[in-house]
Design an enzyme around this catalytic site. Structure first.
Site, short mmCIF file in Angstrom:
data_model
loop_
_atom_site.label_atom_id
_atom_site.label_comp_id
_atom_site.label_asym_id
_atom_site.label_seq_id
_atom_site.Cartn_x
_atom_site.Cartn_y
_atom_site.Cartn_z
N LYS A 61 25.56 37.43 44.82
CA LYS A 61 24.97 37.39 46.16
C LYS A 61 23.45 37.40 46.03
O LYS A 61 22.91 38.11 45.18
CB LYS A 61 25.46 38.60 46.95
CG LYS A 61 25.00 38.64 48.40
CD LYS A 61 25.57 39.88 49.09
CE LYS A 61 25.13 39.99 50.53
NZ LYS A 61 25.62 41.24 51.15
N SER A 136 27.99 40.14 55.48
CA SER A 136 26.94 39.22 55.10
C SER A 136 27.26 38.43 53.82
O SER A 136 26.72 37.35 53.62
CB SER A 136 25.63 39.98 54.88
OG SER A 136 25.77 40.96 53.86
N SER A 160 29.99 44.35 54.25
CA SER A 160 29.63 43.00 53.79
C SER A 160 30.37 42.49 52.56
O SER A 160 30.23 41.32 52.20
CB SER A 160 28.13 42.92 53.52
OG SER A 160 27.47 42.76 54.74
#
Ligand code: GLN
Length: 468
Positions: A61, A136, A160
């Protein structure tokens, strides 16, 4: 031919160990899959072309700092920023021979539940590209389910890792607060932020967790955690499973989600677990509002560092220093970080601190106690991960509160610092439904055991139907 859609990390390791495939060949297979499917799905913000390594590839990420590889946190303010050191989790992955495929899309500064807050455009859900992959960490989850990475690392402040894993039909672990280093991670809300794995199955998830977990002198919030046991049992004998009624019967939960979760709970009984109800009344009422004070308050402090002086964007349109700060932040931050900086700065300001941040911290203690009481009777708790399956792109962007409500069921245990594992437990309208397993602190091995046994019994096919 390497079928990246089906290949697990464990499977990849076997191929490599038996020398049936070389590291560069494996890496190239993923690059090919990325070339084929990423133009539609937009999982990656940056792809590493020439890694040339021998180990299992991994996606990261884009809030995870990588030496020599751009790290933007999905924000314009960090466009072009290339860290000069690796986050501890990245260093650990490299020590294990893992090779970075690229950096995956995220809502700006990990603030969001759909990736639509990314300054670089949203990712799409591999099960239905008209829908969001969650957020996210939607880029990581979508990449794993579309065969664009065997596994990935995400970060989870209020859901997330868990929520995108639910929406994309893969396995995601938010570890116990303090078990994984945040050194080198772009900070959002430091009393909540955790790094964790996203994978195609529970064993891969446990394996990746074992690589990244452990005390790190560079992050003083970390502690040593119990050694990871890769799960192998397929029964649940002796396990006490608690069903928190308020989190399972909440009106926001879609009927299709409720049914799939009820079936999974019935399976727990079939596999030999003792199942009983429990209650977390304050967690569900106050979890979300408290989170949306604490997280923005800490974000307003953490994001103060983006001032155009040290790194990242600097506004070229400024007469003096103050205007440079103002214009840099105005040009660099998107709407959601701005909203949170405003809310958070207000909540922390003199005269309001006790009423907002202080009060929210007290309620947080109540939420932690409520969970601790439940764990006197149960080994773990089960709930849906997300009240809904993947929603349509654009469906919640106009209404921040509707977007925040996506985290209703993931936030309470995050506030309590507890580990949570998402596993897919079925389909509703052809879209994956996620089951959330919550354990007491440091009970990751229990979550892996239960998650693995359920995974075997459920037999969910993690490859999106349209890609089979
Ligand atoms: N969706 C939640 C938020 O917007 C959680 C995000 C996260 O865990 N990073 O804050």
């Amino acid at each position: 031919m390497i079928d990246t859609l089906r290949l697990t990390a464990e499977g990849a390791k076997e191929l490599l160990d038996r020398r049936e495939v070389s590291g560069p060949e494996l890496f190239a297979a993923y690059l090919e899959a990325i070339g084929e499917r990423d133009p539609e799905l937009h999982c990656y913000l940056h792809v590493c072309e020439d890694s040339g390594g021998d180990g299992i590839p991994i996606a990261l990420k884009d809030v995870i700092g990588t030496r020599g590889i751009p790290t933007t946190a999905g924000s314009k303010i960090l466009r072009g920023y290339v860290p000069v050191y690796d986050a501890t989790v990245v260093a650990r992955c490299k020590e294990h021979g893992l090779r970075v495929l690229g950096k995956t899309n995220t809502d700006e500064f990990a603030m969001g539940s759909s990736t639509e807050n990314s300054a670089y455009g949203p990712s799409r859900n591999p099960w239905d590209p008209a829908r969001v992959p969650g957020g996210s960490g939607g880029g990581s989850a979508a990449a794993v389910s579309a065969g664009l990475a065997p596994w990935a690392l995400g970060s989870d402040t209020g859901g997330s890792i868990k929520q995108p894993s639910a929406l994309c039909g893969n396995v995601g672990l938010r570890p116990t607060y303090g078990t994984v280093s945040r050194y080198g991670i772009v900070a959002f809300a430091s009393s909540l932020d955790q790094v964790g794995p996203v994978a195609k199955n529970v064993r891969d998830c446990a394996y990746l967790y074992s690589i990244i977990a452990g005390r790190d002198p560079c992050d003083t919030t970390t502690v040593e955690s119990p050694p990871v046991e890769l799960p192998h049992r397929d029964d649940l004998k002796g396990v006490r499973v608690g069903v928190p009624v308020e989190l399972n019967e909440h009106e926001a939960i879609e009927p299709g989600v409720r049914h799939a979760v009820e079936r999974a709970i019935a399976l727990c009984r079939d596999l030999g677990a003792e199942v009983g109800e429990c209650s977390l009344p304050r967690s569900v009422d106050f979890g979300l509002p408290c989170y949306y004070l604490i997280a923005p308050a800490e974000a307003s402090s953490n994001l103060a560092r983006y001032d155009g002086v040290r790194y990242g964007h600097r506004s070229p349109h400024a007469e003096d220093r103050l205007a440079m700060y103002e214009n840099t932040r105005d040009e660099g931050f998107g709407d959601e970080p701005k909203r949170r900086i405003l809310v958070g700065t207000y909540a922390l300001s003199a005269g309001y601190y006790d009423a907002y941040y202080g009060q929210a911290q007290k309620v947080r203690t109540v939420i932690a106690r409520e969970h601790a009481e439940a764990f006197e009777r149960f080994d773990l708790l089960v709930t849906p991960t997300s009240p809904s399956v993947a929603f349509a792109l654009g469906g919640r962007t106009a209404d921040p509160l509707a977007m925040y409500a996506s985290d209703l069921l993931t936030i309470p245990s995050c506030m309590a610092g507890l580990p949570g594992l998402n596993i897919p437990c079925g389909l509703s309208d052809g879209l994956p439904v996620g089951l959330q397993l919550i354990g007491p602190q440091f009970a990751e091995n229990m979550l892996f055991r239960v998650g693995h046994a359920l995974e075997q019994a459920i037999g969910f096919d993690v490859v999106p139907e349209r890609l089979r």
